[in-house]
Design an enzyme around this catalytic site. Structure first.
Site, PDB file in Angstrom:
ATOM      1  N   PHE A 253       0.556  -3.277 -10.190  1.00  0.00           N
ATOM      2  CA  PHE A 253       0.224  -2.297  -9.161  1.00  0.00           C
ATOM      3  C   PHE A 253       1.212  -1.130  -9.225  1.00  0.00           C
ATOM      4  O   PHE A 253       2.427  -1.325  -9.204  1.00  0.00           O
ATOM      5  CB  PHE A 253       0.201  -2.912  -7.764  1.00  0.00           C
ATOM      6  CG  PHE A 253      -0.414  -1.963  -6.779  1.00  0.00           C
ATOM      7  CD1 PHE A 253      -1.799  -1.798  -6.734  1.00  0.00           C
ATOM      8  CD2 PHE A 253       0.373  -1.181  -5.956  1.00  0.00           C
ATOM      9  CE1 PHE A 253      -2.382  -0.880  -5.871  1.00  0.00           C
ATOM     10  CE2 PHE A 253      -0.209  -0.266  -5.081  1.00  0.00           C
ATOM     11  CZ  PHE A 253      -1.584  -0.123  -5.045  1.00  0.00           C
TER      12      PHE A 253
ATOM     13  N   ARG B 299     -14.730  -4.046  -8.032  1.00  0.00           N
ATOM     14  CA  ARG B 299     -14.035  -5.229  -7.487  1.00  0.00           C
ATOM     15  C   ARG B 299     -14.805  -5.775  -6.282  1.00  0.00           C
ATOM     16  O   ARG B 299     -15.197  -5.011  -5.397  1.00  0.00           O
ATOM     17  CB  ARG B 299     -12.619  -4.862  -7.012  1.00  0.00           C
ATOM     18  CG  ARG B 299     -11.668  -4.408  -8.079  1.00  0.00           C
ATOM     19  CD  ARG B 299     -10.225  -4.415  -7.552  1.00  0.00           C
ATOM     20  NE  ARG B 299     -10.102  -3.719  -6.263  1.00  0.00           N
ATOM     21  CZ  ARG B 299      -8.972  -3.642  -5.573  1.00  0.00           C
ATOM     22  NH1 ARG B 299      -7.864  -4.240  -6.021  1.00  0.00           N
ATOM     23  NH2 ARG B 299      -8.917  -2.985  -4.446  1.00  0.00           N
TER      24      ARG B 299
ATOM     25  N   ASP C  16       5.586  -9.728  -5.851  1.00  0.00           N
ATOM     26  CA  ASP C  16       4.736  -8.918  -4.989  1.00  0.00           C
ATOM     27  C   ASP C  16       3.504  -9.759  -4.657  1.00  0.00           C
ATOM     28  O   ASP C  16       2.685 -10.048  -5.537  1.00  0.00           O
ATOM     29  CB  ASP C  16       4.351  -7.616  -5.710  1.00  0.00           C
ATOM     30  CG  ASP C  16       3.474  -6.716  -4.837  1.00  0.00           C
ATOM     31  OD1 ASP C  16       2.879  -7.211  -3.869  1.00  0.00           O
ATOM     32  OD2 ASP C  16       3.382  -5.514  -5.157  1.00  0.00           O
TER      33      ASP C  16
ATOM     34  N   TYR D  84      -2.153  -5.868   5.276  1.00  0.00           N
ATOM     35  CA  TYR D  84      -3.496  -5.343   5.605  1.00  0.00           C
ATOM     36  C   TYR D  84      -4.626  -5.832   4.713  1.00  0.00           C
ATOM     37  O   TYR D  84      -5.761  -5.437   4.918  1.00  0.00           O
ATOM     38  CB  TYR D  84      -3.481  -3.813   5.628  1.00  0.00           C
ATOM     39  CG  TYR D  84      -3.038  -3.091   4.379  1.00  0.00           C
ATOM     40  CD1 TYR D  84      -3.889  -2.931   3.291  1.00  0.00           C
ATOM     41  CD2 TYR D  84      -1.773  -2.525   4.294  1.00  0.00           C
ATOM     42  CE1 TYR D  84      -3.480  -2.244   2.161  1.00  0.00           C
ATOM     43  CE2 TYR D  84      -1.349  -1.836   3.169  1.00  0.00           C
ATOM     44  CZ  TYR D  84      -2.210  -1.706   2.110  1.00  0.00           C
ATOM     45  OH  TYR D  84      -1.810  -1.024   0.989  1.00  0.00           O
ATOM     46  N   LYS D  85      -4.318  -6.687   3.755  1.00  0.00           N
ATOM     47  CA  LYS D  85      -5.379  -7.227   2.901  1.00  0.00           C
ATOM     48  C   LYS D  85      -5.853  -8.555   3.495  1.00  0.00           C
ATOM     49  O   LYS D  85      -6.507  -8.565   4.532  1.00  0.00           O
ATOM     50  CB  LYS D  85      -4.859  -7.356   1.468  1.00  0.00           C
ATOM     51  CG  LYS D  85      -4.493  -5.995   0.865  1.00  0.00           C
ATOM     52  CD  LYS D  85      -3.946  -6.149  -0.547  1.00  0.00           C
ATOM     53  CE  LYS D  85      -3.516  -4.815  -1.117  1.00  0.00           C
ATOM     54  NZ  LYS D  85      -4.644  -3.923  -1.400  1.00  0.00           N
TER      55      LYS D  85
END
Lengths: 401, 401
Positions: free
Chosen positions: B122, B360, B191, B216-217
């Site tokens: 990422f 995705r 991460d 927030y995921k």
């Protein structure tokens, strides 16, 4: 001064309409907006909309459809007007501590030789510079209170300084300090935490290039609201800061290896911004629409004077300067200050206490009247003169921000 | 596989009750919880309470009365359970980018010699390490994808690595990587952005000492929700991090010059936390109460397999590994991927697109059923086979997180 005199002042209040945006609890006179501003209705409305319509209903699409992507800059633009800078030169996000680090570390990366903070300035400013010094090897020194940019020791060229002192509310003459900095080839990062939304700041006119500030005090953005960074357009395009997260990248959604900063102040964005908290702040800032910040500041000082007049019979020592050099609060010294503040809270007057013996009372002009402030002062006089602050229930110390 | 087979799987769903905490919009099948989780009802309730009762009514007193002071640790404790670590070793706050900086910079201050990130991991992870390298002079290198800790070049001893890859959803064998790191005397910062709340992580058992992750995921904490830091109790008391703001001080309300870190993981706090956003996250985490994370992960993989079975007629290439090595999403390649995803959104199936050609689809087990996922797959088959994604309205590219 009598209550009628206070009422007379309220008849000329230019912000009477603004006060109607605030639903403060019945019976409360809130003199702690310098620590945590209360919610203006547009802040709560914006928060509800962000949570329910945007997050709950439109879900991921809100990054575009509700322009969450643009929220940090849109919020920054509203703040820019309050501090007297170009509206594209401010971005909201992160905390004051983190934003101070970005600016000071960026100056160090650009060649700055040493950083200083005045002793007794708001602690986080010094703490964060200590961390920067340890990481980067750049010298950091605490200098004497009030020494200013002229007091930077040899080998130091950056000063982090509060525009309004958190304890005394003393205002710094920003224009004079910036002239001195220019003469000496030094740089100032202004901490506007106790100034933004209260003082009639004109940072650009005064020559200031770098500043941070707080969203949760006079801006009324909510507890721990996002802070902000200001960086002058003349220096921003060559400014690199090390908290170079994806939201500050020129093309965050290209997902490319290798950091390339966004144009302008957007490069101060780091990670994904706290949209819910920032929506409240953005909404809160609408309460300032159309207000003249010089008038806001003038009313704050006048409210402070009304309070001081009401408590004059007590003859308390104040560590705050006279009204011409003072911003939004007044700090008074009393050896039983903690208990006095607690006793006042019990009677609906909310101020705060700072170790070891300082009582702070803040006068946010958007929702306070002279009559309220005069009443608050009278309640304080009664509490101290009657000695009822000495009841055991008021005695125990307790951390309050 | 047929719809009835999917329904049969739903009859054994251990999380049927959990789904009732989510009010997703009518007609939407939300396959983007890997990017932004939807609000569970307790998140919205906690947010309303924090805004109205705590901020609006109790004002400044809420720092104590609502324990806003303790909220970052209380939130961290709820996250700790999901990632398999001691509940006192996680604190919520700031963003993933900022928290990565704290950990890596702290390791550098403790003597680490060089930092690496895998190419294609990422982007923020590499961007932030670039910034750290520029500021501290510590070398930073991008290494080959999948090289892992054994692939660190000479003079490098810290690897920042996603436990689940944001694009492919490939899981890393954390225990094996940590054994290799121990053998080589190297350090990994994990991460967990695409792992926490989805994978049955057991970080302590697996020997992991440092991690960050996203709120927030899969944690469903709201857009830009506060992130978190994990630091193992064996190393935390000697760990210094340079974003040393007042909230990480041993005695923040003593307002003393000179930074002294708080005990334990509290030293990772920097500025004042975003209480409104964090209240939503804290509330959202209650949806995980009592859930077995190994079961959560198993259902996510099973949902992914259901989706792949439904779209099997398309014969699309996937860049995701088979289910045993895969976490919460499936990534498929299509040259018109952007248009296909837009056409699916128009028919209520929300996934996302990553440049240049990756679609995705995320399978968050707390609110999705096999029947929904099977239907979503069938809609995709129809859209691609009919060619209706090629309508001009689906063609324009647009940034979506």
């Amino acid at each position: 001064m009598q209550l009628d005199d206070a009422r007379a002042l309220d008849r000329n209040d230019p912000f009477a309409d603004t006060a109607r945006l605030f639903d403060l609890p019945q019976g409360v006179i809130y003199l702690d907006g310098n620590s945590l501003g209360p919610p203006p209705r547009p802040a709560l409305d914006a928060l509800t909309k962000a949570a329910q319509a945007e997050w709950g209903h439109d879900l991921i699409a809100s990054w575009n459809s509700a322009d969450w992507m643009g929220l940090p800059l849109r919020t920054g633009a509203r703040i820019a007007r309050l501090i007297g800078v170009d509206e594209t030169s401010v971005i909201a996000g992160d905390s004051v501590s983190v934003n101070l680090f970005k600016l000071a570390a960026g100056l160090v990366m650009g060649g700055a030789k040493g950083v200083a903070v005045e002793r007794g300035d708001f602690p986080t400013d010094g703490y964060v510079m200590e961390g920067l010094a340890r990481l980067s090897g750049t010298p950091f020194t605490l200098i004497e209170p009030g020494a200013g940019v002229a007091g930077l020791p040899d080998g130091h060229d950056v000063l982090v300084r509060s525009a309004v002192h958190y304890k005394t509310a003393a205002k710094v003459d920003i224009a004079a300090e910036e002239r001195e900095a220019a003469r000496l080839g030094r740089t100032i990062i202004w901490d506007l935490s106790h100034a933004a939304g209260l003082v009639g700041l004109q940072l650009e006119r005064d020559g200031a290039k770098y500043a941070v500030g707080c969203g949760y005090k006079y801006l009324n953005g909510g507890p721990g609201a996002p802070a902000f960074v200001y960086c002058h357009r003349d220096v921003v395009e060559s400014f690199a800061q090390p908290l170079s997260g994806w939201m500050g990248h020129a093309t965050p959604f290209a997902f490319k290896d290798g950091y390339k900063p966004a144009t302008g102040v957007s490069r101060f964005a780091a990670g994904t911004p706290a949209i819910l908290s920032m929506s409240a702040l953005h909404g809160a800032l609408s309460a300032f629409e159309g207000l003249d910040m010089a008038q806001v500041e003038a009313k704050a000082r006048a409210l402070g004077d009304t309070f001081l007049a009401a408590i004059a019979p007590l003859g308390l020592e104040t560590i705050s300067p006279p009204s011409a050099q003072r911003a939004g609060h007044v700090s008074l010294v009393h050896e039983d200050g903690y208990a006095v503040v607690q006793a006042m809270i019990a009677e609906g007057v909310i101020g705060d206490f700072r170790e070891p013996d300082v009582m702070r009372f803040g006068f946010a002009p958007l929702y306070l009247t002279h009559a309220q402030v005069f009443n608050a002062g009278q309640i304080m006089v009664e509490i101290i003169q009657s000695g009822r602050f000495s009841e055991p229930r008021f005695g125990k110390r307790n951390a309050v921000t």
